[in-house]
Design a protein around this motif. Structure first.
Motif, short mmCIF file in Angstrom:
data_model
loop_
_atom_site.label_atom_id
_atom_site.label_comp_id
_atom_site.label_asym_id
_atom_site.label_seq_id
_atom_site.Cartn_x
_atom_site.Cartn_y
_atom_site.Cartn_z
N ASP A 11 -46.71 -16.84 -1.17
CA ASP A 11 -45.32 -17.27 -1.13
C ASP A 11 -45.00 -17.93 0.20
OD1 ASP A 11 -42.47 -17.15 -2.23
OD2 ASP A 11 -42.24 -16.00 -0.38
N HIS A 12 -45.49 -17.33 1.28
CA HIS A 12 -45.27 -17.91 2.61
C HIS A 12 -45.92 -19.29 2.72
CE1 HIS A 12 -45.08 -18.29 6.98
NE2 HIS A 12 -46.38 -18.53 6.97
N LYS A 15 -44.01 -22.06 0.91
CA LYS A 15 -42.76 -22.43 1.56
C LYS A 15 -42.95 -23.08 2.93
CE LYS A 15 -40.12 -18.77 -0.75
NZ LYS A 15 -39.39 -17.49 -0.57
N SER A 16 -44.15 -22.99 3.48
CA SER A 16 -44.38 -23.51 4.83
C SER A 16 -44.53 -25.03 4.82
CB SER A 16 -45.63 -22.86 5.44
OG SER A 16 -46.80 -23.25 4.73
N ARG A 17 -44.31 -25.63 5.96
CA ARG A 17 -44.43 -27.08 6.12
C ARG A 17 -45.08 -27.40 7.46
NH1 ARG A 17 -43.24 -26.38 1.69
NH2 ARG A 17 -41.66 -27.39 0.37
#
Length: 232
Positions: A11-12, A15-17
């Motif tokens: 999930d992390h 969502k990370s960029r």
């Protein structure tokens, strides 16, 4: 170390960029150590003490048993259970790591722990037995600036062949029996109970080798092992 932690990390990552995520996961079923909420909290911290598995009661431990990776965590927990059953007076602190960069000083990496935080978890002078799913030297390189250098890492030694799953850990000396012997040796335990347990672990390694040669699979006590103590 388990499916819920994997889901939390996934999930992390989704969502990370603006940075690269590397995820390593087993294709086999593994023990479920944490609830989903606990896994989210644990993965957010990157590493933490598993107080429910420890026996130091929040005080000073005799030995720190740490692990990173699903298989190392499994055998570390099995080693802790053997120590708890046979050496109940031994004060053990169990630490699980999901973000290796937490091991570095905060001056070297944004995820790193301060020296104060690191010392609170790993102590400044107690032996650390660290089970890792990669090359042992990597952990040493990450912590070489830390105060506590009583660190013994068990990891991949490029040993292995077509054999059983557990025997792969034995060939790399990452198995529960070697970890128990490490704890006894590094904590300088010389009483009769500790020495008997050390000898029992040596016998277990012989028993394991004989069993897989005869049966072509791991011993029942390895294949069907479960955590024998409660969880909080």
């Amino acid at each position: 170390p388990d499916a819920n932690c994997l889901l939390s990390v996934f999930d992390h990552c989704i969502k990370s960029r603006n940075y690269v995520n590397v995820m390593v996961a087993s294709k086999h079923p593994r023990p479920q150590w944490l609830t989903m909420d606990q896994a989210v909290e644990h993965c957010t911290k990157g590493l933490d003490v598993w107080s429910w598995a420890s026996t130091d009661n929040g005080g000073e431990p005799d030995v720190v048993m740490a692990a990173a990776g699903d298989i190392p965590t499994l055998d570390m927990m099995a080693a802790v259970s053997i120590l708890r059953e046979n050496l109940p007076a031994l004060k053990i602190r169990v630490v699980n790591v999901v973000d290796l960069m937490r091991l570095q000083p905060d001056s070297e990496h944004p995820h790193g722990l301060s020296d104060i935080e690191y010392n609170e978890i790993f102590t400044t002078n107690k032996p650390i037995i660290f089970a890792f799913h990669g090359y042992p030297w990597l952990i040493h390189r990450l912590v070489y600036r830390r105060a506590n250098q009583r660190l013994h890492v068990r990891g991949y030694k490029e040993e292995g062949t077509i054999t059983t799953a557990f025997d792969m850990t034995v060939k790399n000396e990452l198995d529960r029996f070697h970890l128990v012997m490490d704890a006894i040796e590094r904590a300088h335990l010389s009483d009769d109970a500790a020495q008997k347990l050390y000898e029992d672990m040596q016998k277990k390694l012989i028993e394991h080798n004989n069993y897989i040669v005869e049966h072509g699979e791991d011993m029942d006590e390895v294949r069907n092992w479960t955590w024998p103590f409660g969880r909080q």
